[in-house]
Design a protein around this motif. Sequence first.
Motif, PDB file in Angstrom:
ATOM      1  N   VAL A 130      41.918  11.010  -1.462  1.00  0.00           N
ATOM      2  CA  VAL A 130      41.686   9.561  -1.379  1.00  0.00           C
ATOM      3  C   VAL A 130      41.230   9.189   0.034  1.00  0.00           C
ATOM      4  N   GLU A 131      41.899   9.779   1.029  1.00  0.00           N
ATOM      5  CA  GLU A 131      41.543   9.494   2.417  1.00  0.00           C
ATOM      6  C   GLU A 131      40.162  10.049   2.767  1.00  0.00           C
ATOM      7  N   ASN A 132      39.912  11.283   2.361  1.00  0.00           N
ATOM      8  CA  ASN A 132      38.643  11.927   2.708  1.00  0.00           C
ATOM      9  C   ASN A 132      37.449  11.248   2.041  1.00  0.00           C
ATOM     10  N   SER A 133      37.663  10.776   0.815  1.00  0.00           N
ATOM     11  CA  SER A 133      36.562  10.174   0.046  1.00  0.00           C
ATOM     12  C   SER A 133      36.545   8.651   0.136  1.00  0.00           C
ATOM     13  N   HIS A 134      37.494   8.083   0.897  1.00  0.00           N
ATOM     14  CA  HIS A 134      37.567   6.629   1.096  1.00  0.00           C
ATOM     15  C   HIS A 134      37.656   5.886  -0.244  1.00  0.00           C
ATOM     16  N   ILE A 135      38.489   6.399  -1.129  1.00  0.00           N
ATOM     17  CA  ILE A 135      38.671   5.775  -2.441  1.00  0.00           C
ATOM     18  C   ILE A 135      39.595   4.567  -2.306  1.00  0.00           C
ATOM     19  N   LYS A 136      39.241   3.475  -2.947  1.00  0.00           N
ATOM     20  CA  LYS A 136      40.003   2.234  -2.828  1.00  0.00           C
ATOM     21  C   LYS A 136      40.711   1.841  -4.121  1.00  0.00           C
ATOM     22  N   GLU A 137      40.146   2.244  -5.260  1.00  0.00           N
ATOM     23  CA  GLU A 137      40.685   1.773  -6.541  1.00  0.00           C
ATOM     24  C   GLU A 137      41.420   2.887  -7.279  1.00  0.00           C
ATOM     25  N   PRO A 138      42.597   2.597  -7.833  1.00  0.00           N
ATOM     26  CA  PRO A 138      43.371   3.591  -8.565  1.00  0.00           C
ATOM     27  C   PRO A 138      42.604   4.224  -9.724  1.00  0.00           C
ATOM     28  N   ALA A 139      41.769   3.445 -10.392  1.00  0.00           N
ATOM     29  CA  ALA A 139      41.038   3.970 -11.548  1.00  0.00           C
ATOM     30  C   ALA A 139      40.150   5.152 -11.176  1.00  0.00           C
ATOM     31  N   ALA A 140      39.692   5.170  -9.937  1.00  0.00           N
ATOM     32  CA  ALA A 140      38.812   6.250  -9.484  1.00  0.00           C
ATOM     33  C   ALA A 140      39.577   7.547  -9.231  1.00  0.00           C
ATOM     34  N   CYS A 141      40.914   7.494  -9.301  1.00  0.00           N
ATOM     35  CA  CYS A 141      41.753   8.674  -9.019  1.00  0.00           C
ATOM     36  C   CYS A 141      42.095   9.472 -10.276  1.00  0.00           C
ATOM     37  N   LYS A 142      41.746   8.916 -11.434  1.00  0.00           N
ATOM     38  CA  LYS A 142      42.187   9.521 -12.689  1.00  0.00           C
ATOM     39  C   LYS A 142      41.760  10.978 -12.816  1.00  0.00           C
TER      40      LYS A 142
ATOM     41  N   PHE B 255      50.527   6.263 -17.214  1.00  0.00           N
ATOM     42  CA  PHE B 255      49.262   6.352 -16.497  1.00  0.00           C
ATOM     43  C   PHE B 255      48.432   5.081 -16.657  1.00  0.00           C
ATOM     44  N   THR B 256      48.456   4.519 -17.837  1.00  0.00           N
ATOM     45  CA  THR B 256      47.690   3.298 -18.089  1.00  0.00           C
ATOM     46  C   THR B 256      48.120   2.197 -17.129  1.00  0.00           C
ATOM     47  N   ASP B 257      49.431   2.104 -16.921  1.00  0.00           N
ATOM     48  CA  ASP B 257      49.952   1.095 -15.985  1.00  0.00           C
ATOM     49  C   ASP B 257      49.627   1.468 -14.536  1.00  0.00           C
ATOM     50  N   VAL B 258      49.845   2.752 -14.202  1.00  0.00           N
ATOM     51  CA  VAL B 258      49.649   3.195 -12.820  1.00  0.00           C
ATOM     52  C   VAL B 258      48.196   3.022 -12.389  1.00  0.00           C
ATOM     53  N   PHE B 259      47.270   3.503 -13.218  1.00  0.00           N
ATOM     54  CA  PHE B 259      45.863   3.448 -12.832  1.00  0.00           C
ATOM     55  C   PHE B 259      45.226   2.091 -13.122  1.00  0.00           C
ATOM     56  N   GLY B 260      45.996   1.207 -13.731  1.00  0.00           N
ATOM     57  CA  GLY B 260      45.511  -0.149 -13.956  1.00  0.00           C
ATOM     58  C   GLY B 260      45.833  -1.077 -12.800  1.00  0.00           C
ATOM     59  N   ALA B 261      46.503  -0.525 -11.772  1.00  0.00           N
ATOM     60  CA  ALA B 261      46.848  -1.332 -10.601  1.00  0.00           C
ATOM     61  C   ALA B 261      45.581  -1.777  -9.866  1.00  0.00           C
ATOM     62  N   SER B 262      45.727  -2.821  -9.072  1.00  0.00           N
ATOM     63  CA  SER B 262      44.552  -3.398  -8.397  1.00  0.00           C
ATOM     64  C   SER B 262      44.150  -2.632  -7.151  1.00  0.00           C
ATOM     65  N   HIS B 263      45.092  -1.936  -6.519  1.00  0.00           N
ATOM     66  CA  HIS B 263      44.758  -1.196  -5.316  1.00  0.00           C
ATOM     67  C   HIS B 263      45.724  -0.035  -5.102  1.00  0.00           C
ATOM     68  N   ILE B 264      45.345   0.881  -4.224  1.00  0.00           N
ATOM     69  CA  ILE B 264      46.147   2.058  -3.927  1.00  0.00           C
ATOM     70  C   ILE B 264      47.104   1.735  -2.776  1.00  0.00           C
ATOM     71  N   ASP B 265      48.401   1.830  -3.068  1.00  0.00           N
ATOM     72  CA  ASP B 265      49.406   1.590  -2.030  1.00  0.00           C
ATOM     73  C   ASP B 265      50.607   2.492  -2.291  1.00  0.00           C
ATOM     74  N   ASP B 266      51.698   2.272  -1.576  1.00  0.00           N
ATOM     75  CA  ASP B 266      52.887   3.113  -1.738  1.00  0.00           C
ATOM     76  C   ASP B 266      53.446   3.018  -3.155  1.00  0.00           C
ATOM     77  N   ASP B 267      53.393   1.824  -3.748  1.00  0.00           N
ATOM     78  CA  ASP B 267      53.888   1.658  -5.117  1.00  0.00           C
ATOM     79  C   ASP B 267      53.090   2.504  -6.100  1.00  0.00           C
ATOM     80  N   PHE B 268      51.772   2.579  -5.890  1.00  0.00           N
ATOM     81  CA  PHE B 268      50.913   3.395  -6.752  1.00  0.00           C
ATOM     82  C   PHE B 268      51.373   4.848  -6.735  1.00  0.00           C
ATOM     83  N   TYR B 269      51.582   5.395  -5.538  1.00  0.00           N
ATOM     84  CA  TYR B 269      51.994   6.794  -5.422  1.00  0.00           C
ATOM     85  C   TYR B 269      53.408   7.011  -5.967  1.00  0.00           C
ATOM     86  N   GLU B 270      54.282   6.061  -5.734  1.00  0.00           N
ATOM     87  CA  GLU B 270      55.655   6.191  -6.229  1.00  0.00           C
ATOM     88  C   GLU B 270      55.704   6.161  -7.753  1.00  0.00           C
ATOM     89  N   ASN B 271      54.930   5.296  -8.359  1.00  0.00           N
ATOM     90  CA  ASN B 271      54.889   5.219  -9.824  1.00  0.00           C
ATOM     91  C   ASN B 271      54.281   6.483 -10.428  1.00  0.00           C
TER      92      ASN B 271
END
Length: 325
Positions: free
Chosen positions: A71-83, A29-45
């Motif tokens: 994420v779509e409904n709330s327009h979230i951009k950063e992985p850290a905000a998904c924790k 999780f530390t690696d996943v949510f430390g990513a710079s942005h939300i993309d397909d790699d984020f979801y796959e990890n």
Amino acid sequence: MAEEKEKKGFFARLKAGLAKTRDNIVESFTDVFGASHIDDDFYENLEETFIMADMGYETTEKVIEGLKQKVENSHIKEPAACKELVINIIKNQMSVDDSAYDFENKKSVVLVIGVNGVGKTTTIGKLAAQYRQRGKKVLMAAADTFRAAAIDQLKTWADRAQVDIISHNEGADPAAVVYDAVAAAKARDTDILLVDTAGRLHNKKNLMDELAKMRRIITRDYPEANVEALIVLDGTTGQNALEQARQFSNVTELDGIVITKLDGTAKGGIAIAIQAELDVPVKFIGVGEKIGDLQRFDPQEYVNALFADFDEDRSEIDMLIGDDM
């Protein structure tokens, strides 16, 4: 105060028991949510992390899809905000209805099912001891007559819990044991009759016939009793435990699940998979050998223990109290 202290003690043991699973999740999780942005790699990890924790493919897909929607409904951009979103979505996959334990306050016959070695007999002993401590009249039935060791083990637990037991010799007809146990339960005004059943899966038809015969006897001779079927699963076996539950659910109706041996497992996510995929509630979990190490399953508490080290913003007291979902 004693009950609150016991709950805190169990939470501590649960948290310790899930340490291996949590360590794997937190590191990923530390690696996943430390990513710079939300993309397909984020979801796959994120998906890979859950599957490695034995949360199961179906459950993982539900969590990922739920996260994508939020994420779509709330327009979230950063992985850290998904924790916190992820943790709450997982909690929402699990629930235990308030009526799940109604059988404990009725005249009940509890059929305890499971393959050999999962902790079935020990679970019966712990439940018997706990119910007796709560002032209930408890009786055991040794209907796993195919193994002398099972009968002897149940007798040992009956002595320890100070409850009576109905047993026949090894090789006896299990239904005959149930017949005698039901008669004894009625005569003694027993509150809860706990029945140890055979744990063989190699012949589903025989197993189904055996369990059906037991149910017929109970329904016919003890119609006022509530029948509760609990399957016991070994938490250390991960997806194998889920498959066992599926197989048993194909041959008999299941009312609840008991997951044992969660102390020290790296597969703690399996409780989430079982709860979410089978539509059968997890009712008890075990984290040790002591009688008090078997407790009612609290989904909120379980997820809090699973993510305790990752959820740095909340204290253990907050976690014990739980969230207003």
